[in-house]
Motif scaffolding. Structure first.
Motif, mmCIF file in Angstrom:
data_model
loop_
_atom_site.group_PDB
_atom_site.id
_atom_site.type_symbol
_atom_site.label_atom_id
_atom_site.label_comp_id
_atom_site.label_asym_id
_atom_site.label_seq_id
_atom_site.Cartn_x
_atom_site.Cartn_y
_atom_site.Cartn_z
ATOM 1 N N UNK A 330 29.570 -57.209 10.643
ATOM 2 C CA UNK A 330 28.729 -57.858 9.646
ATOM 3 C C UNK A 330 27.959 -59.031 10.273
ATOM 4 N N UNK A 331 28.660 -59.838 11.064
ATOM 5 C CA UNK A 331 27.995 -60.976 11.714
ATOM 6 C C UNK A 331 26.914 -60.502 12.671
ATOM 7 N N UNK A 332 27.205 -59.478 13.432
ATOM 8 C CA UNK A 332 26.213 -58.955 14.371
ATOM 9 C C UNK A 332 25.008 -58.376 13.627
ATOM 10 N N UNK A 338 17.885 -61.550 12.074
ATOM 11 C CA UNK A 338 17.289 -62.878 12.043
ATOM 12 C C UNK A 338 18.045 -63.894 11.222
ATOM 13 N N UNK A 339 19.256 -63.557 10.778
ATOM 14 C CA UNK A 339 20.074 -64.483 9.990
ATOM 15 C C UNK A 339 21.283 -64.877 10.840
ATOM 16 N N UNK A 340 21.094 -65.887 11.638
ATOM 17 C CA UNK A 340 22.062 -66.248 12.678
ATOM 18 C C UNK A 340 23.364 -66.744 12.074
ATOM 19 N N UNK A 341 24.467 -66.144 12.488
ATOM 20 C CA UNK A 341 25.796 -66.552 12.006
ATOM 21 C C UNK A 341 26.486 -67.528 12.952
ATOM 22 N N UNK A 342 25.828 -67.857 14.062
ATOM 23 C CA UNK A 342 26.422 -68.799 15.006
ATOM 24 C C UNK A 342 27.486 -68.183 15.885
ATOM 25 N N UNK A 343 27.530 -66.889 15.965
ATOM 26 C CA UNK A 343 28.529 -66.202 16.772
ATOM 27 C C UNK A 343 29.090 -65.012 16.030
ATOM 28 N N UNK A 350 31.249 -71.500 7.446
ATOM 29 C CA UNK A 350 30.024 -71.981 6.799
ATOM 30 C C UNK A 350 28.749 -71.352 7.350
ATOM 31 N N UNK A 351 28.665 -71.149 8.663
ATOM 32 C CA UNK A 351 27.455 -70.561 9.238
ATOM 33 C C UNK A 351 27.252 -69.124 8.765
ATOM 34 N N UNK A 352 28.345 -68.366 8.739
ATOM 35 C CA UNK A 352 28.236 -66.976 8.281
ATOM 36 C C UNK A 352 27.894 -66.922 6.795
ATOM 37 N N UNK A 353 28.516 -67.804 6.018
ATOM 38 C CA UNK A 353 28.225 -67.816 4.575
ATOM 39 C C UNK A 353 26.770 -68.185 4.308
ATOM 40 N N UNK A 354 26.241 -69.142 5.086
ATOM 41 C CA UNK A 354 24.830 -69.521 4.942
ATOM 42 C C UNK A 354 23.925 -68.352 5.287
ATOM 43 N N UNK A 355 24.280 -67.628 6.356
ATOM 44 C CA UNK A 355 23.477 -66.477 6.762
ATOM 45 C C UNK A 355 23.522 -65.378 5.698
ATOM 46 N N UNK A 356 24.697 -65.169 5.109
ATOM 47 C CA UNK A 356 24.828 -64.151 4.060
ATOM 48 C C UNK A 356 23.963 -64.512 2.862
ATOM 49 N N UNK A 365 19.204 -60.054 -3.846
ATOM 50 C CA UNK A 365 20.582 -59.836 -4.277
ATOM 51 C C UNK A 365 21.190 -61.143 -4.774
ATOM 52 N N UNK A 366 22.260 -61.082 -5.572
ATOM 53 C CA UNK A 366 22.954 -62.315 -5.969
ATOM 54 C C UNK A 366 23.399 -63.081 -4.728
ATOM 55 N N UNK A 367 23.104 -64.368 -4.674
ATOM 56 C CA UNK A 367 23.399 -65.160 -3.464
ATOM 57 C C UNK A 367 24.804 -65.738 -3.541
#
Length: 380
Positions: A330-332, A338-343, A350-356, A365-367
């Motif tokens: 999912x992160x990859x 273009x929605x960087x998860x920071x790794x 938090x970085x992955x949640x922001x990207x999602x 979609x519902x954020x």
């Protein structure tokens, strides 16, 4: 979690207080470069009054006026310390996520390189204190990323702010007194005494009272220097800490059940995940940080630094129905769009949640910011 060595909730203008009157000045002896605004001294009359009253208590504990004047010059109230202390909500990270961070491929690689650089010192310490060289190195790795993240918040400002705040006032006043005694002893200068927002210091993050009790001058230069680029005194202090808190020479910490681990108590910190056989030395590590996950993290990272592979056992899917491989995918997928998860470590932070959230918004979609099998399917 209990407080033993330091303060945990396992990882920053100048206000002159040389006369403890709170007058502002531009001649700070304490660095603030690189600190966020809320970790820089902020005018606070209540804090100034508290510091003025503290002087007599400090004097009664043997702190000289010259030490107090030097220690408080350029320091002040740090609102960010109070914010971080009060916002320490109880957060439970799964063991799988914890180990994904504590023994990540990057940390293992850095650990092996750090061990190679300090091999002579670490092996000498093992001979002196009986603590496995890899264990000492692993503590260093978890506490400051092998010296890269030692903290740059002035300790006198941090501990005095938290003592004044009062939520844990007695504890932090005790840390402040200990920090002043360290300065008075000449181990470090006020400008050099930096650490975390809660006063944990140096390569292996000792709080001031633990420094007083366990720090050693292994280099023989007359100072117990846990702050400098040379980690020798800090590593030796960690070995001394573990030795004096029950470490037994020649006994392994434990290991994953089925991997040839020594006989010991069996624990399973995460339901459905690997089980571990742990020994008395596992309990000694917990005196450093009273957490099963931390002690397993130290032990497993030590094993990996020594050449061992990843855990053999698997962990169950998380509450969202995703395995670690799913979360990595999912992160990859997000990063590739273009929605960087920071790794891509499989830890949804938090970085992955922001990207999602950003991806969900881009698709109408519902954020929610939450991972899910459906989101993985869409990204796939």
């Amino acid at each position: 979690m209990t407080v033993s060595r330091r303060n945990f909730g396992l990882g920053l203008g100048a206000l002159a207080l040389s006369a403890c009157g709170g007058a502002a000045t531009s001649t700070s002896s304490v660095p603030s470069v690189g600190l966020p605004p809320d970790l820089r001294p902020t005018p606070n009359a209540g804090y100034d009054a508290w510091v003025a009253s503290f002087r007599s208590r400090a004097a009664s504990r043997g702190i000289s006026s010259s030490t107090l004047n030097a220690a408080f010059r350029g320091t002040g109230y740090l609102p960010g310390c109070v914010k971080r202390d009060r916002n320490q909500t109880e957060f439970k990270r799964s063991l799988e996520d914890y180990l994904s961070i504590a023994a990540s491929d990057e940390r293992v690689s850095k650990g092996r390189a750090a061990f190679a650089r300090q091999r002579g010192t670490l092996q000498t310490l093992e001979g002196r204190y009986g603590v496995d060289a890899e264990i000492i190195c692993a503590v260093w790795g978890l506490e400051s990323y092998f010296g890269e993240r030692r903290g740059n918040v002035p300790v006198i400002s941090a501990t005095s702010t938290l003592a004044y705040d009062g939520r844990r006032g007695a504890f932090f006043e005790k840390q402040l007194i200990a920090a002043l005694k360290i300065l008075q002893n000449g181990d470090i200068t006020p400008a050099g005494m930096t650490g975390s927002w809660a006063g944990a210091m140096g390569h292996t993050q000792f709080i001031p009272t633990s420094y007083q009790a366990f720090a050693v001058d292994f280099t023989g230069d007359g100072r117990r220097d846990i702050w400098s680029e040379d980690p020798t005194d800090a590593l030796a202090s960690t070995a001394a800490y573990l030795q004096r808190n029950g470490w037994t020479r020649g006994v392994k910490w434990g290991g994953e059940v089925g991997s040839g681990a020594p006989n010991g108590s069996i624990i399973q910190p995460q339901r459905g995940g690997p089980r571990f056989s742990v020994t008395r030395n596992f309990r000694a590590i917990k005196r450093y940080n009273n957490s099963d996950a931390y002690a397993i993290g130290v032990g497993h990272l030590a094993d990996r630094i020594g050449g061992a592979g990843p855990l053999r056992g698997s962990f169950p899917p998380d509450a969202n129905g995703l395995t670690k491989d799913d979360r990595v995918a999912l992160q990859k997928g997000l990063t590739a769009r273009g929605f960087d998860t920071g790794g891509s470590d499989g830890v949804i932070g938090p970085n992955s949640e922001k990207a999602i959230r950003a991806y969900q918004a881009s698709k109408g979609l519902p954020t929610t910011g939450k991972p899910s099998p459906e989101l993985l399917r869409i990204l796939g």
